[in-house]
Design an enzyme around this catalytic site. Structure first.
Site, PDB file in Angstrom:
ATOM      1  CG  HIS A   1     -12.149 103.251  30.597  1.00  0.00           C
ATOM      2  ND1 HIS A   1     -12.595 103.145  31.761  1.00  0.00           N
ATOM      3  CD2 HIS A   1     -12.595 102.469  29.658  1.00  0.00           C
ATOM      4  CE1 HIS A   1     -13.659 102.280  31.705  1.00  0.00           C
ATOM      5  NE2 HIS A   1     -13.765 101.702  30.529  1.00  0.00           N
TER       6      HIS A   1
ATOM      7  CG  HIS B   1     -11.498 105.169  24.278  1.00  0.00           C
ATOM      8  ND1 HIS B   1     -10.707 105.514  25.216  1.00  0.00           N
ATOM      9  CD2 HIS B   1     -11.443 106.233  23.038  1.00  0.00           C
ATOM     10  CE1 HIS B   1      -9.973 106.375  24.818  1.00  0.00           C
ATOM     11  NE2 HIS B   1     -10.511 106.844  23.472  1.00  0.00           N
TER      12      HIS B   1
ATOM     13  CB  CYS C   1     -10.368 106.804  34.154  1.00  0.00           C
ATOM     14  SG  CYS C   1     -11.414 105.770  33.327  1.00  0.00           S
TER      15      CYS C   1
ATOM     16  CG  ASN D   1      -6.506 107.334  19.277  1.00  0.00           C
ATOM     17  OD1 ASN D   1      -6.200 107.164  17.769  1.00  0.00           O
ATOM     18  ND2 ASN D   1      -7.288 108.324  19.433  1.00  0.00           N
TER      19      ASN D   1
HETATM   20  P1  AMP Z   1      -8.540 109.270  22.899  1.00  0.00           P
HETATM   21  O1  AMP Z   1      -7.824 110.611  22.433  1.00  0.00           O
HETATM   22  O2  AMP Z   1      -8.280 108.301  22.089  1.00  0.00           O
HETATM   23  O3  AMP Z   1      -8.179 108.980  24.387  1.00  0.00           O
HETATM   24  O4  AMP Z   1     -10.070 109.830  22.836  1.00  0.00           O
HETATM   25  C1  AMP Z   1     -10.894 110.452  24.029  1.00  0.00           C
HETATM   26  C2  AMP Z   1     -12.088 110.853  23.601  1.00  0.00           C
HETATM   27  O5  AMP Z   1     -13.112 110.893  24.531  1.00  0.00           O
HETATM   28  C3  AMP Z   1     -12.079 112.387  22.864  1.00  0.00           C
HETATM   29  O6  AMP Z   1     -12.523 112.210  21.517  1.00  0.00           O
HETATM   30  C4  AMP Z   1     -12.724 113.163  23.734  1.00  0.00           C
HETATM   31  O7  AMP Z   1     -13.529 114.207  22.963  1.00  0.00           O
HETATM   32  C5  AMP Z   1     -13.903 112.407  24.560  1.00  0.00           C
HETATM   33  N1  AMP Z   1     -14.232 112.639  25.738  1.00  0.00           N
HETATM   34  C6  AMP Z   1     -13.622 113.238  26.674  1.00  0.00           C
HETATM   35  N2  AMP Z   1     -14.408 113.393  27.914  1.00  0.00           N
HETATM   36  C7  AMP Z   1     -15.634 113.000  27.325  1.00  0.00           C
HETATM   37  C8  AMP Z   1     -16.974 113.092  27.884  1.00  0.00           C
HETATM   38  N3  AMP Z   1     -17.225 113.669  29.204  1.00  0.00           N
HETATM   39  N4  AMP Z   1     -18.052 112.510  26.905  1.00  0.00           N
HETATM   40  C9  AMP Z   1     -17.954 112.107  25.942  1.00  0.00           C
HETATM   41  N5  AMP Z   1     -16.552 112.244  25.354  1.00  0.00           N
HETATM   42  C10 AMP Z   1     -15.725 112.532  26.016  1.00  0.00           C
END
Ligand code: AMP
Length: 111
Positions: A93, A95, A2, A82
């Site tokens: 993953h 967070h 991931c 979320n």
């Molecule tokens: P979620 O929708 O809760 O799964 O949030 C995923 C978050 O990861 C989003 O706010 C994205 O903008 C962020 N995200 C995705 N790819 C990256 C990345 N390569 N570096 C930093 N943030 C990321």
């Protein structure tokens, strides 16, 4: 693997806010507030549904350290995780989002 595991192993670059053996905090690539930091366990865990109490026990002081480093404790911030489709989880993953730096509006803001 991931996308957040690729960040942990260095395949994808990140702007690190704070790191220790177990956790990594980095700037969100698409910030939804002036300050938007993502906090992850380095071990792959799909969502909050699968997070152990040991991880929660250790991630709590880590997040508190991150918010101190971001200097948002006195003005405040929002901590969000979320979960799954209806929760709007895009990265599988587990967070936490730390949103800060300005007054926040949204579903859980009744102000
Ligand atoms: P979620 O929708 O809760 O799964 O949030 C995923 C978050 O990861 C989003 O706010 C994205 O903008 C962020 N995200 C995705 N790819 C990256 C990345 N390569 N570096 C930093 N943030 C990321």
């Amino acid at each position: 693997m991931c996308i957040f595991c690729k960040i942990v192993n260095g395949e994808i670059p990140n702007n690190t806010v704070l790191e220790n053996e177990e956790f990594l905090a980095f700037e969100d690539i698409n910030p939804q507030a002036k300050i938007h930091t993502i906090v992850i366990p380095k071990v792959h865990v799909e969502s909050f549904n699968n997070v152990s109490s040991a991880i929660m026990n250790n991630i709590t002081p880590f997040i508190q350290e991150v918010t101190k480093k971001l200097n948002v404790n006195s003005d405040g911030y929002r901590l969000i995780t979320n979960i799954g489709n209806h929760g709007g989880q895009e990265v599988p993953h587990s967070h936490f989002h730390i949103l800060a730096g300005e007054p926040l509006r949204g579903l859980v803001n009744r102000a």
